[in-house]
Scaffold this motif. Structure first.
Motif, PDB file in Angstrom:
ATOM      1  N   ASN A 133      30.360 -34.287  27.899  1.00 30.31           N
ATOM      2  CA  ASN A 133      29.419 -34.967  28.783  1.00 30.31           C
ATOM      3  C   ASN A 133      28.504 -35.910  28.015  1.00 30.31           C
ATOM      4  N   ASP A 134      29.088 -36.679  27.108  1.00 29.69           N
ATOM      5  CA  ASP A 134      28.441 -37.843  26.489  1.00 29.69           C
ATOM      6  C   ASP A 134      27.256 -37.497  25.590  1.00 29.69           C
ATOM      7  N   LEU A 135      27.332 -36.397  24.872  1.00 30.84           N
ATOM      8  CA  LEU A 135      26.299 -36.097  23.884  1.00 30.84           C
ATOM      9  C   LEU A 135      26.879 -36.275  22.483  1.00 30.84           C
ATOM     10  N   SER A 136      26.074 -36.839  21.614  1.00 36.21           N
ATOM     11  CA  SER A 136      26.506 -37.061  20.245  1.00 36.21           C
ATOM     12  C   SER A 136      26.507 -35.754  19.469  1.00 36.21           C
ATOM     13  N   LEU A 137      27.076 -35.812  18.278  1.00 33.94           N
ATOM     14  CA  LEU A 137      27.118 -34.627  17.430  1.00 33.94           C
ATOM     15  C   LEU A 137      25.708 -34.211  17.022  1.00 33.94           C
ATOM     16  N   ALA A 138      24.843 -35.193  16.761  1.00 34.31           N
ATOM     17  CA  ALA A 138      23.476 -34.885  16.351  1.00 34.31           C
ATOM     18  C   ALA A 138      22.702 -34.179  17.462  1.00 34.31           C
ATOM     19  N   LYS A 139      22.819 -34.693  18.695  1.00 33.09           N
ATOM     20  CA  LYS A 139      22.110 -34.068  19.808  1.00 33.09           C
ATOM     21  C   LYS A 139      22.695 -32.706  20.144  1.00 33.09           C
ATOM     22  N   THR A 140      24.014 -32.576  20.033  1.00 35.35           N
ATOM     23  CA  THR A 140      24.643 -31.276  20.270  1.00 35.35           C
ATOM     24  C   THR A 140      24.130 -30.241  19.281  1.00 35.35           C
ATOM     25  N   SER A 141      24.000 -30.655  18.027  1.00 35.08           N
ATOM     26  CA  SER A 141      23.489 -29.748  17.001  1.00 35.08           C
ATOM     27  C   SER A 141      22.028 -29.392  17.265  1.00 35.08           C
ATOM     28  N   LYS A 142      21.251 -30.399  17.672  1.00 31.43           N
ATOM     29  CA  LYS A 142      19.826 -30.160  17.906  1.00 31.43           C
ATOM     30  C   LYS A 142      19.592 -29.224  19.084  1.00 31.43           C
ATOM     31  N   ILE A 143      20.301 -29.423  20.184  1.00 30.44           N
ATOM     32  CA  ILE A 143      20.092 -28.616  21.385  1.00 30.44           C
ATOM     33  C   ILE A 143      20.636 -27.207  21.221  1.00 30.44           C
ATOM     34  N   SER A 144      21.826 -27.093  20.601  1.00 32.17           N
ATOM     35  CA  SER A 144      22.452 -25.775  20.469  1.00 32.17           C
ATOM     36  C   SER A 144      21.903 -24.970  19.299  1.00 32.17           C
ATOM     37  N   GLY A 145      21.320 -25.658  18.306  1.00 32.75           N
ATOM     38  CA  GLY A 145      20.839 -24.966  17.115  1.00 32.75           C
ATOM     39  C   GLY A 145      21.943 -24.639  16.139  1.00 32.75           C
ATOM     40  N   SER A 187      24.896 -25.800  13.257  1.00 34.13           N
ATOM     41  CA  SER A 187      25.126 -26.819  12.237  1.00 34.13           C
ATOM     42  C   SER A 187      26.369 -27.633  12.583  1.00 34.13           C
ATOM     43  N   TYR A 188      26.531 -28.764  11.907  1.00 36.91           N
ATOM     44  CA  TYR A 188      27.713 -29.588  12.131  1.00 36.91           C
ATOM     45  C   TYR A 188      28.988 -28.794  11.837  1.00 36.91           C
ATOM     46  N   ARG A 189      28.941 -27.997  10.778  1.00 37.73           N
ATOM     47  CA  ARG A 189      30.128 -27.219  10.413  1.00 37.73           C
ATOM     48  C   ARG A 189      30.491 -26.240  11.521  1.00 37.73           C
ATOM     49  N   ILE A 248      29.852 -26.581  14.686  1.00 35.45           N
ATOM     50  CA  ILE A 248      30.362 -27.340  15.831  1.00 35.45           C
ATOM     51  C   ILE A 248      31.821 -27.731  15.595  1.00 35.45           C
ATOM     52  N   TYR A 249      32.138 -28.176  14.379  1.00 36.83           N
ATOM     53  CA  TYR A 249      33.533 -28.513  14.073  1.00 36.83           C
ATOM     54  C   TYR A 249      34.435 -27.282  14.224  1.00 36.83           C
ATOM     55  N   ARG A 250      33.946 -26.116  13.799  1.00 42.26           N
ATOM     56  CA  ARG A 250      34.733 -24.900  13.968  1.00 42.26           C
ATOM     57  C   ARG A 250      34.956 -24.576  15.438  1.00 42.26           C
ATOM     58  N   ARG A 251      33.946 -24.806  16.248  1.00 42.54           N
ATOM     59  CA  ARG A 251      34.098 -24.532  17.675  1.00 42.54           C
ATOM     60  C   ARG A 251      35.044 -25.532  18.334  1.00 42.54           C
ATOM     61  N   ILE A 252      35.081 -26.747  17.849  1.00 45.27           N
ATOM     62  CA  ILE A 252      36.062 -27.708  18.369  1.00 45.27           C
ATOM     63  C   ILE A 252      37.480 -27.192  18.112  1.00 45.27           C
ATOM     64  N   GLY A 253      37.716 -26.662  16.925  1.00 47.88           N
ATOM     65  CA  GLY A 253      39.008 -26.049  16.640  1.00 47.88           C
ATOM     66  C   GLY A 253      39.278 -24.849  17.526  1.00 47.88           C
TER      67      GLY A 253
END
Length: 571
Positions: free
Chosen positions: A176-188, A190-192, A194-199
């Motif tokens: 729903n059109d959120l960037s990686l930075a905002k996804t990390s900020k809202i969910s708390g 880390s980028y790593r 989030i990448y694991r959850r994408i997998g």
């Protein structure tokens, strides 16, 4: 190139060299691809026949195969149409890879040891390879592989996630059109993480699709059998500071027109093999002297071949060099023509058993036209399938589109004698009949198989022109008019718009100020494998989870689901 020995009257004749590639796994794509030709779909003589060699079998078209290395094409002796020679092995291999992606359950319990012969063989399909081995502390069943004696357990997909409560939130934000930075900020996270959850999402989506996406139980005669195919370019940022060029991939999709269900989505990447491995395979095969159509390894681009391709592009354009293209640093880029044919074959796997009349609509891409004309040749020859290509003015502004639609409306009112108010009150099915009657009158005297300017355009496709590839003199004007009206790419173009709008990483790139002609996307990814996973995730999200204005998802409209799939059902 392979050769075949011929025996005549007990005397050995010199081997015949192939001028067309040999079929592989039942795949033979090299014949006349013109649906209007008498030799359409008839396999030509595949051998060179110098003086003194046996003649071709009776009834087998000969034709010519001119063209230089990597540029061979087959020229039909009847209609003189030319068709580029394709590598049967490459298409068969890519089709099999695509089939495995859709039909293999990545979450099925199986041995995970890479060196074990039982790796990937599920407990359900091969129970003799495993034995029960108690339960975990959480009560999940544990199994032991008889091959390597390693154990593994089964249970809830997110049982090992420390913050599994964030899974639904992250999935919704990614789609729903959120960037990686905002996804990390809202969910708390880390980028790593989030990448694991994408997998993780990708595996869950693959498991669900393998179990539930069965098109054999759909009645396409009732649900509609019209499909739209198109592609869009997706960009990732340059791999490193030393290689400052964007990498562009093609995202090829076919949509079921009535429901909006994305039947097949292909991304121009094979993540299972690296560029270095592809280069090593090519060098080991020593095929540089062989044309691409006859090579053993011709499914993906190697760096050597891609650089040579760029040199040819630069020479054709009259430029010293072409710098704005490159290969990915992770995975390997597929040859686009190979992907197009494999994509059409996957669609044939889905709908090849139906008896419903088929309509395939695509843009003017020559590769798409040839791939569908080749793969669906039996249906086209039997009169059960029609192929249409369309073209329209994509650069029009909103006001210009409204003017074009208004002009068409005025024209319709003048020919029917109805007022605009009366037209707006007519039900959709009767309105379609009126359009077909008016267009049928204008089709009288039009040349067969030529472009036709559709007189009553829509706002989404202004100034639409249609070319019916399967047109023939025996086709009634009313039926042809109906096909012209139904020839639209709206379903797949709507999906592409949703994908770009809802997946931030697929937005159009911006021009970089560091170099002329170079583009860089602020939110673009650097790893194409992650983008390929997001392509699959969003396809599932669109098909099964996102309801339209009617409250139904595309899977519900096409008949694959009774209700919407929620995040809890997937995760």
């Amino acid at each position: 190139m392979s050769s075949v020995s011929k025996i005549s009257s007990g005397t050995a004749v010199a081997p015949l060299t192939r001028r067309l590639p040999a079929p592989v796994a039942g795949v033979d794509l090299n014949f006349c691809r013109n649906p209007a030709c008498a030799f359409y779909g008839v396999l030509p003589d595949p051998f060179k026949r110098p003086n003194g060699s046996p003649s071709a079998p009776p009834g087998m078209p000969r034709g010519a195969v001119p063209g230089g290395k990597h540029k061979e094409f087959y020229k039909c002796p009847a209609c003189r149409t030319t068709s580029r020679v394709k590598n049967n092995r490459a298409v068969a291999e890519e089709h099999e890879r695509m089939r495995r992606l859709r039909e293999t359950d990545p979450c099925a319990p199986a041995c995970r040891t890479a060196s074990c012969a039982n790796q990937g063989l599920s407990v359900e399909e091969h129970p003799e390879l495993y034995q029960r081995f108690g339960k975990t502390k959480g009560g999940d069943p544990r199994w032991r592989c008889k091959g390597c004696a390693k154990t593994f357990s089964t249970g809830k997909p997110a049982r090992r996630h420390k913050r599994s409560d964030k899974n639904r939130l992250v999935l919704d934000m990614l789609c729903n059109d959120l960037s990686l930075a905002k996804t990390s900020k809202i969910s708390g996270l880390s980028y790593r993480d989030i990448y694991r959850r994408i997998g993780f999402y990708h595996d869950q989506v693959g498991s669900f699709v393998a179990r539930r996406e069965d098109f054999s139980r759909i009645d396409f005669a009732e649900m509609g059998s019209r499909f739209a195919t198109d592609s869009q370019a997706l960009t990732i940022n340059w791999p490193s500071r030393k290689r400052r060029f964007p990498v562009v991939f093609q995202h090829l999709c076919t949509a079921h027109a009535r429901s909006g269900f994305i039947m097949e989505a292909s991304f121009q990447l094979d993540p299972e093999i690296s560029s270095a491995e592809a280069e090593a395979q090519s060098r080991a095969a020593d095929e540089d002297h062989i044309s691409t159509a006859f090579r053993r390894h011709a499914r993906i681009w190697t760096k050597t071949e891609f650089d040579a391709h760029l040199v040819r592009l630069a020479k054709a354009a009259g430029l010293p060099q072409v710098e704005e293209y490159g290969l990915p640093a992770t995975g390997s880029m597929l040859r686009y023509d190979v992907m197009q044919f494999a994509h059409a074959m996957r669609l044939h796997d889905h709908i090849g058993q139906t008896d419903a009349p088929l309509i395939f609509v695509m843009d003017g891409d020559a590769g798409l036209k040839q791939s569908f004309a080749t793969v669906f040749q039996p249906e086209v020859s039997a009169g059960r399938a029609h192929l249409a290509i369309i073209d329209f003015d994509k650069a029009m502004t909103n006001d210009m589109r409204n003017c074009v639609v208004s002009d068409g409306r005025i024209d319709l009112c003048a020919t029917t004698g109805l007022t605009p108010t009366e037209l707006s009150l007519i039900p959709a099915e009767f309105y379609a009949e009126i359009l077909d009657e008016e267009v049928a009158v204008r089709l009288v005297g039009e040349p067969v198989g030529e472009w036709f300017q559709y007189p009553f355009p829509t706002k989404s496709e202004p100034n639409r022109r249609v070319c019916l590839l399967t047109d023939h003199p025996g086709l009634e004007a009313r039926e042809k008019a109906k096909l012209m009206r139904l020839a639209t790419l709206r379903s797949v173009d709507s999906y592409f718009h949703r994908f770009r709008s809802n997946v931030r990483f697929a937005s159009r790139p911006q021009i970089s100020t560091n170099g002329p002609g170079r583009v860089w996307g602020r939110h673009h990814l650097y790893d194409p494998v992650v983008l390929s996973k997001l392509v699959e995730i969003y396809r599932f999200y669109h098909n099964w989870m996102e309801p339209g204005t009617d409250g139904k998802t595309p899977a519900m409209r096409i008949g694959l689901a009774r209700g919407r799939i929620y995040e809890r059902d997937l995760l």
